[in-house]
Design an enzyme around this catalytic site. Structure first.
Site, short mmCIF file in Angstrom:
data_model
loop_
_atom_site.label_atom_id
_atom_site.label_comp_id
_atom_site.label_asym_id
_atom_site.label_seq_id
_atom_site.Cartn_x
_atom_site.Cartn_y
_atom_site.Cartn_z
N HIS A 1 0.79 -1.18 -0.09
CA HIS A 1 0.04 -0.11 0.09
C HIS A 1 0.86 1.20 0.20
CE1 HIS A 1 -3.41 2.79 1.35
NE2 HIS A 1 -2.57 3.43 1.96
N GLU A 2 1.89 1.30 1.03
CA GLU A 2 2.79 2.65 0.99
C GLU A 2 3.56 2.43 -0.42
OE1 GLU A 2 2.15 4.27 2.89
OE2 GLU A 2 1.15 3.05 4.44
N HIS B 1 1.56 4.56 -3.00
CA HIS B 1 1.50 5.97 -2.65
C HIS B 1 2.85 6.39 -3.32
CE1 HIS B 1 -1.94 6.76 -0.12
NE2 HIS B 1 -1.62 6.07 0.74
N GLU C 1 -6.56 7.05 -0.66
CA GLU C 1 -6.33 5.72 -0.02
C GLU C 1 -7.06 4.57 -0.66
OE1 GLU C 1 -4.47 5.23 2.63
OE2 GLU C 1 -4.18 7.44 2.57
#
Length: 311
Positions: A131-132, A135, A204
């Site tokens: 997930h990071e 980003h 998100e």
């Protein structure tokens, strides 16, 4: 390029809030001074906001010798995402959580709380790291980090305005008087929070989707989000409570909800994020698996206080 345009628009909005605060504190002269300060601060934040945020949370750099399995996993996921290996940091907080920062993929960093390594399984941590990395690949990290820096400065300026006003009641230069000062203290942080909320929620969802594809395991990330949300309500994140302007950077809202900072949540509802990931898993025809099988038991991974290298 679109990420840079969005960042510039955001900086313009926050600069306008900053200038408005200056006007409320000391009229036109205060507005001019505030805008000049904001211009210098924006330039500084553009180049240094990532280091500022890491320092705010006392993040400590870690290498392959400190947490070999975590480092290897991140390296493997970064290769899948087509990214260079980011710098890794650990924050000594018992609440499991994580965030990414950096101006660009070439100088990005991922910071994980020690609680993430102590309480979560390998499969769940893989989902969080992916997930990071999403980003970073989506170039969200610059806008999220700059927002944290400038929003924090807006709150500080509001507090300064109250002190300034109380010291200058007899010759108050504010065109709104004492009532304006009170409104400024309340409305300025709310305005900054609304800006943060506007940029964070859609990011998100997209980072969940891309991260699930990077790890190849939407249900692993869904499981991580559910457990992270539970621990966020059960364990206080002291660093985030002290610097609530950085809350939107974490994968789940790190604030306990005991303060008004949670009034304008920068994160979508965890249940909605989990539902979206479950739908993605169904489309992918997967019921789990992904990068690796779940660990028999969570942590420690070697970056927490116990320094017991995981694997």
């Amino acid at each position: 390029m679109g990420g840079y345009v969005r960042t510039l628009v955001l900086l313009a909005a926050l600069t306008a809030v900053f200038g408005g605060l200056g006007f409320m504190i000391a009229g036109q002269q205060g507005m001019v001074i505030a805008l000049l300060v904001a211009a210098g601060m924006n330039l500084f934040a553009w180049w240094n906001s990532d280091r500022i945020v890491l320092r705010m949370h006392n993040a400590q750099p870690i290498g392959p010798g400190d947490a070999p399995r975590l480092y290897q996993m991140t390296e493997q996921l970064a290769a899948r995402a087509g990214l260079p290996m980011p710098a890794l940091y650990v924050i000594h907080e018992e609440q499991p959580n994580a965030f990414a920062t950096g101006r660009s993929p070439s100088n990005a960093a991922v910071a994980v709380n020690s609680g993430l390594l102590d309480l979560m399984s390998e499969r769940e941590v893989a989902g969080v790291i992916a997930h990071e990395l999403a980003h970073i690949r989506n170039r969200d990290t610059l806008i999220m980090t700059v927002t944290a820096t400038v929003a924090g400065a807006i709150s500080m300026l509001a507090n300064f305005g109250m002190i300034f006003g109380s010291m200058n009641r007899d010759r108050n230069q504010s065109p709104f008087g004492p009532i304006g000062m009170i409104l400024m203290l309340v409305l300025a942080p709310i305005a900054a929070a609304i800006v943060q909320m506007a940029i964070s929620r859609s990011r998100e969802y997209e980072a969940d989707r891309v991260g699930a594809e990077i790890a190849g395991d939407p249900l692993g990330l869904a499981s991580a989000l559910q457990r992270l949300d539970h621990y966020a309500h059960a364990i206080q994140n002291h660093g985030a409570e002290a610097t609530p302007a950085t809350a939107h950077m974490f994968i789940v809202n790190p604030l306990s909800g005991a303060r008004m900072d949670n009034l304008f949540s920068t994160h979508p509802r965890t249940q909605n994020r989990v539902a979206a990931l479950e739908a993605l898993a169904a489309r992918m025809g997967q019921g789990g698996g992904g990068l690796s099988a779940p660990a028999a038991a969570p942590g420690p991974w070697g970056a927490g206080r116990r320094r017991n290298p995981w694997g």
